[in-house]
Design an enzyme around this catalytic site. Structure first.
Site, PDB file in Angstrom:
ATOM      1  N   HIS A   9     -69.713  53.435   6.427  1.00  0.00           N
ATOM      2  CA  HIS A   9     -70.315  53.582   5.096  1.00  0.00           C
ATOM      3  C   HIS A   9     -69.473  52.887   4.020  1.00  0.00           C
ATOM      4  CE1 HIS A   9     -67.215  56.395   3.763  1.00  0.00           C
ATOM      5  NE2 HIS A   9     -67.284  56.921   4.987  1.00  0.00           N
ATOM      6  N   GLU A  83     -68.993  62.520  10.307  1.00  0.00           N
ATOM      7  CA  GLU A  83     -67.558  62.287  10.347  1.00  0.00           C
ATOM      8  C   GLU A  83     -66.818  63.433  11.031  1.00  0.00           C
ATOM      9  OE1 GLU A  83     -65.155  60.590  10.788  1.00  0.00           O
ATOM     10  OE2 GLU A  83     -64.364  59.792   8.901  1.00  0.00           O
TER      11      GLU A  83
END
Length: 204
Positions: A9, A83
């Protein structure tokens, strides 16, 4: 065989201040949105069929920006791509982690084995759903780092190489197995903060 571009990201304010994010849902900043657009441009023309992302907003927005540029539907989110969880270390800088935990295990930190198990299962499922296609999958530095280290027998990232925001790493999924094709690690740039996991002591 399914081609997979695994993209980290774009930047967030916590990336910029070198704070560990983990499961904390921090949005992209303007630099991160630019990095997502740059990643989309780099991927354009690559014959991609679908975009998927982690459910965390920084990844989902990155995926949305990429999908729009590639002319593809909004990305579906996949829990297994989220994550790594860092527990009590989330929100801290690497220096603060070293001061607070002094090499002791960080309470609540997800194990590498757990990250690998869920990420590999998620990518395996996507490959089975898209045989012979090309997928853009937006995830996080901790997830991508765990996969790269495992698939390269700890040879990558090489010393000084980081998983930068907006970087795309190429994999192939063939006959039920994932393989690393191209690792796009690079030296740190002022606008592209590297993987916080590379800065944190490897306590378990």
């Amino acid at each position: 065989m399914t081609r997979i571009a695994l993209v980290r990201h774009g930047q967030t304010d916590w990336n910029r201040s070198r704070r560990i994010q983990g499961a904390t849902d921090i949005p992209l900043n303007d630099v991160g949105r630019r990095q997502a657009r740059d990643a989309a441009e780099a991927l354009a023309g690559g014959g991609w069929d679908a975009v998927y992302s982690s459910p965390l907003s920084r990844a989902a927005e990155t995926g949305s920006i990429i999908a729009s540029r590639l002319g593809l539907p909004e990305p579906a989110t996949v829990e297994g791509l989220a994550e790594r969880r860092y527990g009590l270390a989330e929100g801290l800088t690497g220096t603060e982690v070293r001061e607070r935990f002094a090499g002791a295990p960080m309470p609540g930190r997800e194990s590498t084995e757990s990250v690998l198990a869920r990420a590999l299962a998620a990518l395996d499922d996507l490959a089975k759903r898209h045989p012979g296609e090309g997928l853009v999958v937006v995830s996080h530095g901790g997830v991508i780092g765990a996969l790269v280290r495992w698939l390269s027998d700890e040879q990558l990232p090489a010393p000084g190489m980081l998983i930068l925001n907006g970087s795309a790493h190429m994999f192939e999924h063939r006959d039920g197995s994932l393989a690393l094709v191209e690792f796009a690690g690079a030296a740190e740039d002022l606008d592209m903060v590297g993987d916080a996991d590379d800065r944190v002591p490897a306590t378990r």
